[in-house]
Design a protein around this motif. Structure first.
Motif, short mmCIF file in Angstrom:
data_model
loop_
_atom_site.label_atom_id
_atom_site.label_comp_id
_atom_site.label_asym_id
_atom_site.label_seq_id
_atom_site.Cartn_x
_atom_site.Cartn_y
_atom_site.Cartn_z
N GLU A 1 0.84 -1.19 0.00
CA GLU A 1 0.00 0.00 0.00
C GLU A 1 0.88 1.25 0.00
N PHE A 2 0.46 2.27 -0.72
CA PHE A 2 1.23 3.50 -0.81
C PHE A 2 0.36 4.68 -0.41
N GLY A 3 0.96 5.61 0.32
CA GLY A 3 0.23 6.81 0.71
C GLY A 3 0.18 6.95 2.21
N LYS A 4 -0.33 8.07 2.67
CA LYS A 4 -0.36 8.36 4.10
C LYS A 4 -1.52 7.67 4.80
N GLU A 5 -2.69 7.67 4.18
CA GLU A 5 -3.88 7.11 4.82
C GLU A 5 -4.06 5.65 4.39
N VAL A 6 -3.22 4.77 4.90
CA VAL A 6 -3.34 3.34 4.60
C VAL A 6 -3.39 2.56 5.91
N ALA A 7 -3.97 1.39 5.86
CA ALA A 7 -4.08 0.56 7.07
C ALA A 7 -2.76 -0.10 7.42
N ASN A 8 -2.05 -0.56 6.41
CA ASN A 8 -0.82 -1.33 6.64
C ASN A 8 0.39 -0.42 6.44
N LYS A 9 0.59 0.50 7.39
CA LYS A 9 1.63 1.52 7.25
C LYS A 9 3.04 0.94 7.15
N PHE A 10 3.26 -0.19 7.79
CA PHE A 10 4.62 -0.75 7.84
C PHE A 10 4.82 -1.89 6.85
N ASN A 11 3.82 -2.10 6.00
CA ASN A 11 3.91 -3.15 4.98
C ASN A 11 4.20 -4.51 5.61
N ILE A 12 3.42 -4.84 6.65
CA ILE A 12 3.54 -6.14 7.30
C ILE A 12 2.79 -7.18 6.48
N TYR A 13 3.46 -8.25 6.12
CA TYR A 13 2.82 -9.29 5.33
C TYR A 13 2.11 -10.29 6.24
N PRO A 14 0.85 -10.63 5.93
CA PRO A 14 0.11 -11.60 6.76
C PRO A 14 0.84 -12.93 6.92
N GLU A 15 1.64 -13.30 5.91
CA GLU A 15 2.37 -14.56 5.97
C GLU A 15 3.41 -14.57 7.08
N SER A 16 3.73 -13.39 7.63
CA SER A 16 4.73 -13.34 8.69
C SER A 16 4.16 -13.73 10.05
N ILE A 17 2.83 -13.87 10.14
CA ILE A 17 2.23 -14.31 11.41
C ILE A 17 2.69 -15.75 11.68
N PRO A 18 3.37 -15.99 12.81
CA PRO A 18 3.87 -17.35 13.07
C PRO A 18 2.75 -18.32 13.42
N ASN A 19 2.95 -19.57 13.07
CA ASN A 19 1.92 -20.58 13.31
C ASN A 19 1.59 -20.74 14.79
N TRP A 20 2.60 -20.60 15.66
CA TRP A 20 2.36 -20.83 17.09
C TRP A 20 1.40 -19.81 17.68
N LEU A 21 1.38 -18.60 17.12
CA LEU A 21 0.65 -17.50 17.74
C LEU A 21 -0.85 -17.68 17.69
N THR A 22 -1.38 -18.17 16.57
CA THR A 22 -2.83 -18.26 16.41
C THR A 22 -3.46 -19.21 17.42
N GLU A 23 -2.70 -20.19 17.87
CA GLU A 23 -3.21 -21.12 18.88
C GLU A 23 -2.88 -20.65 20.30
N TRP A 24 -1.78 -19.93 20.43
CA TRP A 24 -1.26 -19.57 21.76
C TRP A 24 -1.96 -18.36 22.36
N LEU A 25 -2.38 -17.42 21.52
CA LEU A 25 -2.96 -16.18 22.03
C LEU A 25 -4.37 -16.40 22.56
N PRO A 26 -4.61 -16.18 23.87
CA PRO A 26 -5.95 -16.40 24.43
C PRO A 26 -6.95 -15.36 23.92
N GLU A 27 -8.21 -15.71 23.96
CA GLU A 27 -9.27 -14.79 23.52
C GLU A 27 -9.29 -13.51 24.36
#
Length: 464
Positions: free
Chosen positions: A256-282
């Motif tokens: 995404e390019f520009g000032k008003e964007v959601a992903n300001k740091f260009n974080i890729y969803p694929e970088s979410i580690p597998n352990w986190l989705t199960e480990w993080l409590p509700e």
């Protein structure tokens, strides 16, 4: 465990702490890092600024203010006044990592180490931040604001601010630091804007705003207020992770390019580690370990999160979620010894690449997922501030069942912290002072005021 055994361990702890005190010209000025007679001293016979903070706070709770005052005065005298950081010389405002008493020409002198002898020769960024925090605690304990108002102390605070607020090649309100510049003093993939430094930076700015005298220009106080608002917004907005935030990141659009964007740091969803989705409590959440271009370090780092609670960088709701995480992932984060410095550990090829195959930082050891008893007092303080007294007592019970028996080691190894650290020094001073400080906080929660920061209602929230 019988009460008599607990009492004996406390008596032993106090005796060992008293024996660790360093004297300079017949005045107490600090404590050695450790008194392990079974291993080479290396630099463990020196007083580390970072390590002494816990001892200093404990001494303040006992009314033993002289040693803290002397420490603040002598470390201020050691502060660097060099015009630049170059050719192995520290920049102005930098506090030493450690110091020792030596004899030169028959006279006692203090020799400071600014990182010249450290692993990889990295200067300690956190020392100057902890120094301001301890100065504030001293003023709160003694009501002796005159010490902070002395010209040399005012100059020292301003030098630290100038050092931290200098213009850099960065567009963020956070502090940019290299690997090894704080408690995690070896390569661990925390280059950039690690959480611990940002929280300490925030606390030091708040403390400085309380300690600085208004001058004619008002430059420093104005700069502090602007930076605090921006820093608070930045950390809360971009470092926070809970299940809702994780879902946002998972659905991010990249490039995404520009000032008003959601992903300001260009974080890729694929970088979410597998352990986190199960480990993080509700009902849990925490502040991520680091943030940079296309990088969100999803590891949990204990010191930064616990300090964020204490200095009110985390909101009340966020603080409760952090403590929910600790409670619901107790086996992972506490295990057999409070508390794991970070979770999870780097393993396999990732460990080789990130740490440089550091044998001391192998998986679940030392700074790579080891358990550090000094963090007990921070855990207890955070639990008390959030009204989770049962967690404070539970953590103390776990620690005191082993620490004295194991001879107060520096750290523990293993996924559950069951093994005494492979290279851990015993009779580690901040392990001892951390345990005693935890006990003092539970016995007298009013001591929490020494390290707790309350939210300033007049602070204007910055919006990017």
């Amino acid at each position: 465990m019988p009460i008599s055994v607990k009492t004996d361990s406390i008596t032993e702890a106090w005796r060992t702490l008293e024996n660790s005190i360093i004297f300079y010209r017949k005045r107490p000025i600090g404590t050695v890092a450790a008194r392990d007679c079974q291993r080479a001293a290396l630099n463990y016979d020196q007083c580390f600024v970072r390590d002494f903070i816990t001892s200093g706070l404990l001494f303040l709770t006992q009314g033993k203010t002289e040693i803290v005052r002397n420490f603040l005065i002598e470390t201020l005298a050691l502060q660097s006044h060099e015009k630049q950081m170059d050719f192995f010389k520290p920049g102005p405002g930098l506090m030493p990592a450690s110091f020792k008493v030596d004899i030169v020409d028959g006279k006692q002198v203090l020799i400071a180490d600014f990182g010249e002898h450290a692993i990889a020769r990295v200067p300690p960024v956190d020392s100057c931040l902890w120094w301001i925090i301890l100065l504030r605690a001293y003023v709160k304990a003694t009501k002796d604001i005159s010490l902070a108002y002395q010209p040399e102390f005012q100059q020292g605070i301003k030098l630290i601010l100038d050092f931290c607020l200098v213009h850099r090649f960065a567009m963020y309100p956070t502090m940019l630091v290299p690997d090894g510049a704080f408690m995690i003093d070896r390569r661990m993939g925390v280059y950039g804007n690690p959480l611990e430094i940002q929280v300490l930076f925030y606390a030091a700015l708040v403390a400085a705003s309380e300690l600085l005298l208004p001058d004619d220009s008002g430059v420093h106080l104005d700069t502090i207020n602007r930076r605090l608002a921006a820093l608070e917004y930045h950390v809360k907005e971009y470092y926070w992770i809970d299940i809702n935030r994780l879902n946002e990141i998972y659905r991010y659009q990249g490039e995404e390019f520009g000032k008003e964007v959601a992903n300001k740091f260009n974080i890729y969803p694929e970088s979410i580690p597998n352990w986190l989705t199960e480990w993080l409590p509700e009902t849990g959440g925490y502040l991520a370990g680091n943030l940079g271009p296309s990088q969100l370090d999803f590891r949990f780092f204990a010191l930064g999160n616990l300090m964020a609670i204490l200095v009110s960088l985390a909101s009340e709701e966020e603080s409760q979620k952090i403590m929910n995480l600790v409670e619901q992932r107790w086996d992972d984060l506490i295990g057999s010894m409070p508390m794991k410095i970070c979770f999870p550990a780097l393993e396999g090829l990732e460990w080789k690449i990130v740490t440089g195959s550091d044998p001391k930082n192998r998986a679940w050891s030392y700074h790579n997922g080891g358990n550090w008893p000094v963090l007990l007092w921070l855990l207890v303080a955070a639990a008390l501030k959030t009204g989770r007294v049962e967690l404070a007592n539970k953590a103390i019970d776990v620690a005191q069942s082993r620490l004295s028996q194991d001879e107060w080691p520096e750290y523990y190894d293993g996924k559950n912290g069951r093994l005494i650290g492979k290279e851990a020094r015993k009779y580690q001073t901040w392990t001892i002072s951390g345990f005693l400080m935890a006990k003092e906080l539970v016995a007298n929660p009013a001591h929490l005021n020494l390290i707790s920061f309350e939210k300033d209602p007049d602070m204007i929230t910055c919006v990017n």
